[in-house]
Scaffold this motif. Structure first.
Motif, PDB file in Angstrom:
ATOM      1  N   MET A   1       0.835  -1.194   0.000  1.00 28.06           N
ATOM      2  CA  MET A   1       0.000   0.000   0.000  1.00 28.06           C
ATOM      3  C   MET A   1       0.877   1.254   0.000  1.00 28.06           C
ATOM      4  SD  MET A   1      -3.106  -0.902  -0.089  1.00 28.06           S
ATOM      5  CE  MET A   1      -4.027  -2.418   0.033  1.00 28.06           C
ATOM      6  N   LYS A   2       0.455   2.234  -0.740  1.00 32.98           N
ATOM      7  CA  LYS A   2       1.270   3.439  -0.942  1.00 32.98           C
ATOM      8  C   LYS A   2       0.622   4.644  -0.263  1.00 32.98           C
ATOM      9  CE  LYS A   2       3.578   5.976  -4.622  1.00 32.98           C
ATOM     10  NZ  LYS A   2       3.771   6.075  -6.069  1.00 32.98           N
ATOM     11  N   ILE A   3       1.430   5.350   0.524  1.00 32.02           N
ATOM     12  CA  ILE A   3       0.930   6.467   1.325  1.00 32.02           C
ATOM     13  C   ILE A   3       1.728   7.725   1.021  1.00 32.02           C
ATOM     14  CG2 ILE A   3       0.663   7.345   3.688  1.00 32.02           C
ATOM     15  CD1 ILE A   3       0.219   4.475   4.585  1.00 32.02           C
ATOM     16  N   LEU A   4       1.031   8.846   0.946  1.00 28.15           N
ATOM     17  CA  LEU A   4       1.670  10.149   0.793  1.00 28.15           C
ATOM     18  C   LEU A   4       1.443  10.956   2.067  1.00 28.15           C
ATOM     19  CD1 LEU A   4       3.096  12.357  -0.893  1.00 28.15           C
ATOM     20  CD2 LEU A   4       0.820  13.055  -1.703  1.00 28.15           C
ATOM     21  N   ILE A   5       2.534  11.454   2.652  1.00 30.51           N
ATOM     22  CA  ILE A   5       2.458  12.337   3.814  1.00 30.51           C
ATOM     23  C   ILE A   5       2.695  13.760   3.344  1.00 30.51           C
ATOM     24  CG2 ILE A   5       3.439  12.939   6.061  1.00 30.51           C
ATOM     25  CD1 ILE A   5       4.454  10.046   6.269  1.00 30.51           C
ATOM     26  N   ILE A   6       1.736  14.631   3.582  1.00 25.73           N
ATOM     27  CA  ILE A   6       1.881  16.048   3.254  1.00 25.73           C
ATOM     28  C   ILE A   6       1.976  16.799   4.579  1.00 25.73           C
ATOM     29  CG2 ILE A   6       0.857  18.021   2.060  1.00 25.73           C
ATOM     30  CD1 ILE A   6      -0.729  15.998   0.353  1.00 25.73           C
ATOM     31  N   GLU A   7       3.188  17.210   4.929  1.00 23.75           N
ATOM     32  CA  GLU A   7       3.460  17.768   6.261  1.00 23.75           C
ATOM     33  C   GLU A   7       4.680  18.672   6.185  1.00 23.75           C
ATOM     34  OE1 GLU A   7       3.720  19.068   9.665  1.00 23.75           O
ATOM     35  OE2 GLU A   7       2.147  17.529   9.613  1.00 23.75           O
TER      36      GLU A   7
ATOM     37  N   LEU B   1       1.813 -19.048   2.855  1.00 26.57           N
ATOM     38  CA  LEU B   1       2.607 -18.780   1.666  1.00 26.57           C
ATOM     39  C   LEU B   1       3.709 -17.788   2.030  1.00 26.57           C
ATOM     40  CD1 LEU B   1       2.577 -19.488  -1.389  1.00 26.57           C
ATOM     41  CD2 LEU B   1       1.318 -17.353  -1.750  1.00 26.57           C
ATOM     42  N   GLU B   2       4.949 -18.177   1.808  1.00 24.44           N
ATOM     43  CA  GLU B   2       6.082 -17.320   2.140  1.00 24.44           C
ATOM     44  C   GLU B   2       6.359 -16.362   0.985  1.00 24.44           C
ATOM     45  OE1 GLU B   2       7.576 -17.128   4.930  1.00 24.44           O
ATOM     46  OE2 GLU B   2       6.838 -18.928   5.969  1.00 24.44           O
ATOM     47  N   LEU B   3       6.075 -15.074   1.210  1.00 25.22           N
ATOM     48  CA  LEU B   3       6.312 -14.049   0.200  1.00 25.22           C
ATOM     49  C   LEU B   3       7.276 -13.003   0.746  1.00 25.22           C
ATOM     50  CD1 LEU B   3       2.673 -13.327  -1.074  1.00 25.22           C
ATOM     51  CD2 LEU B   3       4.339 -14.921  -2.048  1.00 25.22           C
ATOM     52  N   ASN B   4       8.158 -12.506  -0.125  1.00 25.15           N
ATOM     53  CA  ASN B   4       8.976 -11.390   0.318  1.00 25.15           C
ATOM     54  C   ASN B   4       8.147 -10.109   0.240  1.00 25.15           C
ATOM     55  OD1 ASN B   4       9.175 -10.166  -2.313  1.00 25.15           O
ATOM     56  ND2 ASN B   4      10.903 -11.501  -2.830  1.00 25.15           N
ATOM     57  N   ARG B   5       8.731  -9.014   0.689  1.00 18.92           N
ATOM     58  CA  ARG B   5       7.970  -7.766   0.799  1.00 18.92           C
ATOM     59  C   ARG B   5       7.411  -7.309  -0.547  1.00 18.92           C
ATOM     60  NH1 ARG B   5      10.059  -2.038   3.460  1.00 18.92           N
ATOM     61  NH2 ARG B   5       8.310  -0.759   2.736  1.00 18.92           N
ATOM     62  N   LYS B   6       8.221  -7.343  -1.591  1.00 14.03           N
ATOM     63  CA  LYS B   6       7.771  -6.856  -2.885  1.00 14.03           C
ATOM     64  C   LYS B   6       6.752  -7.805  -3.505  1.00 14.03           C
ATOM     65  CE  LYS B   6      10.122  -3.109  -2.836  1.00 14.03           C
ATOM     66  NZ  LYS B   6       9.393  -1.845  -2.495  1.00 14.03           N
ATOM     67  N   GLU B   7       6.928  -9.103  -3.326  1.00 11.53           N
ATOM     68  CA  GLU B   7       5.948 -10.060  -3.850  1.00 11.53           C
ATOM     69  C   GLU B   7       4.584  -9.812  -3.215  1.00 11.53           C
ATOM     70  OE1 GLU B   7       9.135 -13.717  -4.628  1.00 11.53           O
ATOM     71  OE2 GLU B   7       7.869 -13.682  -2.838  1.00 11.53           O
ATOM     72  N   TYR B   8       4.582  -9.575  -1.905  1.00 14.35           N
ATOM     73  CA  TYR B   8       3.321  -9.291  -1.210  1.00 14.35           C
ATOM     74  C   TYR B   8       2.699  -7.998  -1.743  1.00 14.35           C
ATOM     75  CZ  TYR B   8       0.005  -8.112   2.463  1.00 14.35           C
ATOM     76  OH  TYR B   8      -1.132  -7.756   3.147  1.00 14.35           O
ATOM     77  N   ASP B   9       3.519  -6.954  -1.883  1.00 10.74           N
ATOM     78  CA  ASP B   9       3.005  -5.667  -2.349  1.00 10.74           C
ATOM     79  C   ASP B   9       2.433  -5.768  -3.766  1.00 10.74           C
ATOM     80  OD1 ASP B   9       3.728  -4.503   0.038  1.00 10.74           O
ATOM     81  OD2 ASP B   9       5.595  -3.647  -0.712  1.00 10.74           O
TER      82      ASP B   9
ATOM     83  N   MET C   1      -0.956  -7.611  -3.541  1.00 16.34           N
ATOM     84  CA  MET C   1      -2.011  -6.759  -3.000  1.00 16.34           C
ATOM     85  C   MET C   1      -2.457  -5.704  -4.011  1.00 16.34           C
ATOM     86  SD  MET C   1      -2.986  -7.833  -0.107  1.00 16.34           S
ATOM     87  CE  MET C   1      -3.906  -6.437   0.506  1.00 16.34           C
ATOM     88  N   TYR C   2      -1.509  -5.155  -4.759  1.00 15.51           N
ATOM     89  CA  TYR C   2      -1.878  -4.149  -5.757  1.00 15.51           C
ATOM     90  C   TYR C   2      -2.717  -4.765  -6.869  1.00 15.51           C
ATOM     91  CZ  TYR C   2      -1.488  -0.143  -8.876  1.00 15.51           C
ATOM     92  OH  TYR C   2      -1.777   0.922  -9.700  1.00 15.51           O
ATOM     93  N   LEU C   3      -2.339  -5.970  -7.285  1.00 19.66           N
ATOM     94  CA  LEU C   3      -3.121  -6.650  -8.323  1.00 19.66           C
ATOM     95  C   LEU C   3      -4.505  -7.034  -7.804  1.00 19.66           C
ATOM     96  CD1 LEU C   3      -0.365  -8.934  -9.899  1.00 19.66           C
ATOM     97  CD2 LEU C   3      -1.386  -6.886 -10.906  1.00 19.66           C
ATOM     98  N   ILE C   4      -4.583  -7.443  -6.544  1.00 18.42           N
ATOM     99  CA  ILE C   4      -5.878  -7.814  -5.968  1.00 18.42           C
ATOM    100  C   ILE C   4      -6.801  -6.604  -5.873  1.00 18.42           C
ATOM    101  CG2 ILE C   4      -6.997  -8.498  -3.794  1.00 18.42           C
ATOM    102  CD1 ILE C   4      -4.813 -10.597  -3.467  1.00 18.42           C
ATOM    103  N   THR C   5      -6.263  -5.464  -5.443  1.00 18.40           N
ATOM    104  CA  THR C   5      -7.105  -4.269  -5.360  1.00 18.40           C
ATOM    105  C   THR C   5      -7.535  -3.778  -6.740  1.00 18.40           C
ATOM    106  OG1 THR C   5      -5.143  -2.834  -5.250  1.00 18.40           O
ATOM    107  CG2 THR C   5      -6.124  -3.521  -3.162  1.00 18.40           C
ATOM    108  N   ASN C   6      -6.862  -4.273  -7.787  1.00 21.05           N
ATOM    109  CA  ASN C   6      -7.229  -3.928  -9.156  1.00 21.05           C
ATOM    110  C   ASN C   6      -7.608  -5.180  -9.947  1.00 21.05           C
ATOM    111  OD1 ASN C   6      -6.421  -0.879  -9.653  1.00 21.05           O
ATOM    112  ND2 ASN C   6      -4.814  -1.775  -8.383  1.00 21.05           N
ATOM    113  N   LYS C   7      -8.179  -6.159  -9.265  1.00 19.09           N
ATOM    114  CA  LYS C   7      -8.477  -7.438  -9.909  1.00 19.09           C
ATOM    115  C   LYS C   7      -9.393  -7.242 -11.115  1.00 19.09           C
ATOM    116  CE  LYS C   7     -12.311  -8.598  -6.802  1.00 19.09           C
ATOM    117  NZ  LYS C   7     -12.820  -9.570  -5.817  1.00 19.09           N
TER     118      LYS C   7
END
Length: 223
Positions: free
Chosen positions: A1-7, A148-156, A159-165
């Motif tokens: 998940m990608k977050i932008l902090i405006i501060e 399922l053993e996933l590294n950080r980027k595989e998980y990300d 998740m991105y593909l699932i949210t855009n299934k």
């Protein structure tokens, strides 16, 4: 998940960034209105943490820009200005939550997770897709109760593909969302191919497939 902090407060921004990165979010920052507006015009985010008082503009104007783009980004106003008028104006403009300063890191995490659940997972703590079960709180993925053993980027990526299934995700959009906005400095997507290849192997017992659309990107399909 990608977050932008405006501060605009450096210490506050750094604390927020470190807190969220410990939760394995992809975090980007903007310390002024102009930078934030430029990023919002180019990139998509899952959640935006928005300060109202910026050195060169009003955060509520950025909120109007976000909502006018219709990207569905979650917005949490994070501001020392906790007057009722500011809170109501922000919520009426479409903000998802309001977090007054000062706050504990645990509360920041909880608010972000709540917004992400509402926007992407219908408020649920568990995601079921095909024969896969995902627990975003601890980044755990199971295929028919087998971890399922996933590294950080595989998980990300997953998740991105699932949210855009069932939607075509371009290589550039996937790279930018998972690796950050500096990814446009590269002229090769070999790093994506490698991660996708490994992810496909690990998903071979699942009922979902990652379809490659030659020259364009990827699409997640559920059997």
């Amino acid at each position: 998940m990608k977050i932008l902090i405006i501060e605009d407060e450096p210490q506050m921004m750094d604390n927020m960034r470190q807190t969220l990165e410990r939760e394995h979010y992809q975090v980007e920052t903007a310390s002024d209105f102009k930078t934030a507006s430029e990023k919002l015009g180019v990139y998509d985010y899952d959640c935006i943490l928005l300060d109202i008082t910026l050195p060169d503009g009003n955060g509520l104007e950025l909120l109007e820009q976000i909502k006018s783009q219709g990207n569905g980004d979650g917005v949490i106003i994070v501001s020392a200005k906790d007057s009722l008028d500011d809170r109501l104006k922000g919520l009426n403009l479409g903000a998802d939550d309001y977090l007054p300063k000062p706050f504990h890191n645990a509360e920041l995490n909880a608010r972000v997770k709540a917004v992400l659940r509402r926007l992407h997972f219908d408020g649920h703590n568990q995601i079921d897709i095909g024969n896969i079960t995902i627990h975003p709180e601890n980044r755990e993925v199971n295929i028919e109760n087998e971890l399922l053993e996933l590294n950080r980027k595989e998980y990300d990526i997953l998740m991105y593909l699932i949210t855009n299934k069932n939607r075509l995700v371009t290589k550039s959009a996937l790279a930018e969302h998972v690796w950050g906005d500096h990814i446009d400095q590269t002229d090769s997507f070999d790093f994506i191919y490698s991660q996708i290849k490994n992810l496909r192997k690990k998903l071979n017992k699942s009922t979902i497939t990652i379809e490659a659309v030659y020259g364009v990107g990827y699409k997640l399909n559920v059997d």
